[in-house]
Design an enzyme around this catalytic site. Structure first.
Site, PDB file in Angstrom:
ATOM      1  N   GLU A 222     -39.010  12.297   5.161  1.00  0.00           N
ATOM      2  CA  GLU A 222     -40.102  12.270   6.138  1.00  0.00           C
ATOM      3  C   GLU A 222     -39.718  13.066   7.388  1.00  0.00           C
ATOM      4  OE1 GLU A 222     -43.101  10.996   5.847  1.00  0.00           O
ATOM      5  OE2 GLU A 222     -42.834  10.116   3.866  1.00  0.00           O
TER       6      GLU A 222
ATOM      7  N   ARG B 104     -27.746  14.422  16.168  1.00  0.00           N
ATOM      8  CA  ARG B 104     -27.273  14.313  17.545  1.00  0.00           C
ATOM      9  C   ARG B 104     -25.772  14.455  17.604  1.00  0.00           C
ATOM     10  NH1 ARG B 104     -23.599  11.288  16.662  1.00  0.00           N
ATOM     11  NH2 ARG B 104     -23.669   9.044  16.297  1.00  0.00           N
TER      12      ARG B 104
ATOM     13  N   ARG C  29     -12.229   0.982  22.333  1.00  0.00           N
ATOM     14  CA  ARG C  29     -12.413  -0.173  21.441  1.00  0.00           C
ATOM     15  C   ARG C  29     -11.435  -0.126  20.273  1.00  0.00           C
ATOM     16  NH1 ARG C  29     -17.928   1.092  21.821  1.00  0.00           N
ATOM     17  NH2 ARG C  29     -18.018   1.618  19.592  1.00  0.00           N
TER      18      ARG C  29
ATOM     19  N   ARG D 219     -29.556  11.334  10.957  1.00  0.00           N
ATOM     20  CA  ARG D 219     -30.332  10.213  10.424  1.00  0.00           C
ATOM     21  C   ARG D 219     -31.496  10.782   9.615  1.00  0.00           C
ATOM     22  NH1 ARG D 219     -31.476   6.354  14.863  1.00  0.00           N
ATOM     23  NH2 ARG D 219     -29.309   5.799  14.444  1.00  0.00           N
TER      24      ARG D 219
ATOM     25  N   GLU E  57     -21.427  11.850  10.172  1.00  0.00           N
ATOM     26  CA  GLU E  57     -21.969  10.585   9.681  1.00  0.00           C
ATOM     27  C   GLU E  57     -23.432  10.805   9.304  1.00  0.00           C
ATOM     28  OE1 GLU E  57     -22.098   5.967  11.025  1.00  0.00           O
ATOM     29  OE2 GLU E  57     -23.301   7.354  12.219  1.00  0.00           O
TER      30      GLU E  57
END
Length: 249
Positions: free
Chosen positions: A49, A54, A67, A88, A150
């Site tokens: 779609e 990014r 972290r 994504r 990713e």
């Protein structure tokens, strides 16, 4: 090094590293565009779609290294942060997610490093998505750099829930009341039900109209493209493959 970057020289080095990740995103976006169109030839619809990409912000990179208990250095950035470059992919149906993931993994120059299937095993809060960490070669004038990206693949419903869940939780600064958590989990269950329902309808359409999806005997009719069959002779290019027929001028 407490922060990245500090000096002008470090800023230049930072920009060069980010340029490598940006170039990797361009490479992967081109691959996705090709795979999406190829899927369309084989199945009469495009599974993607839309795609968002990014580069992780400097502050987010530094926070993540902290972290992980790692010193903030360029070397640790490249070694330990797998999502500096992120893509994504939003798909139509759940089956499209696995089809697309398989197509990405089958690319000869793509190395799949890790997979996390949060669709088969959703997170306790209801989050669903398919995550891949891949490495692709980026070619420059003097070298080739294997670069990690990713990839998150979701349906429209999964992305809708994840986006709004993030916005709601952000307002509570990580201390979301239990009542909100329960409501959000219920919404995740509804979104998952919607995906299952739409998948069932899509499968039923394929059963009734296999001709619309280029399927023969329940199997996709794959497009067979052999590059060596493209022979240019004068003004005529002979194309012997299932997509274009025998001869195109």
């Amino acid at each position: 090094m407490a922060n990245l970057p500090i000096t002008t020289k470090q800023q230049i080095y930072w920009d060069r590293i980010m340029f490598i990740y940006e170039s990797a995103l361009k490479e992967m976006n081109t691959k996705l565009d090709i795979l999406n169109k190829e899927f369309g030839f084989n199945h009469s619809y495009n599974p993607i779609e839309h795609v968002n990409s990014r580069i992780k912000s400097r502050d987010s990179i530094i926070d993540k290294l902290h972290r992980y208990g790692k010193e903030v250095t360029y070397e640790n950035l490249v070694k330990y942060i797998n999502d500096v470059a992120g893509i994504r992919i939003i798909c139509s149906f759940t089956s499209d997610i696995y089809s697309l993931a398989s197509m990405i993994g089958a690319q000869k120059d793509v190395k799949v490093l890790t997979i996390k299937d949060y669709i088969a095993n959703s997170k306790p809060n209801g989050y669903m998505s398919y995550h891949m960490i891949v490495s692709i070669p980026v070619s420059f004038s003097d070298r080739v750099v294997d670069t990690k990206i990713e990839i998150q693949i979701r349906t429209i419903a999964m992305d809708f829930w994840a986006s709004l869940e993030h916005k709601i939780n952000y307002k509570f600064d990580g201390e979301t009341p239990s009542g909100f958590k329960r409501e959000l989990k219920e919404c995740a269950d509804i979104a998952a039900f919607l995906d299952r329902k739409m998948q069932a309808l899509s499968d039923e359409v394929k059963f009734y109209r296999p001709d619309l999806f280029g399927e023969e005997n329940g199997q996709p009719a794959a497009v067979d493209i052999e590059m060596e069959t493209f022979v240019k002779t004068g003004e005529v290019i002979e194309i012997k493959d299932a997509m274009f027929g025998e001869i195109a001028e």
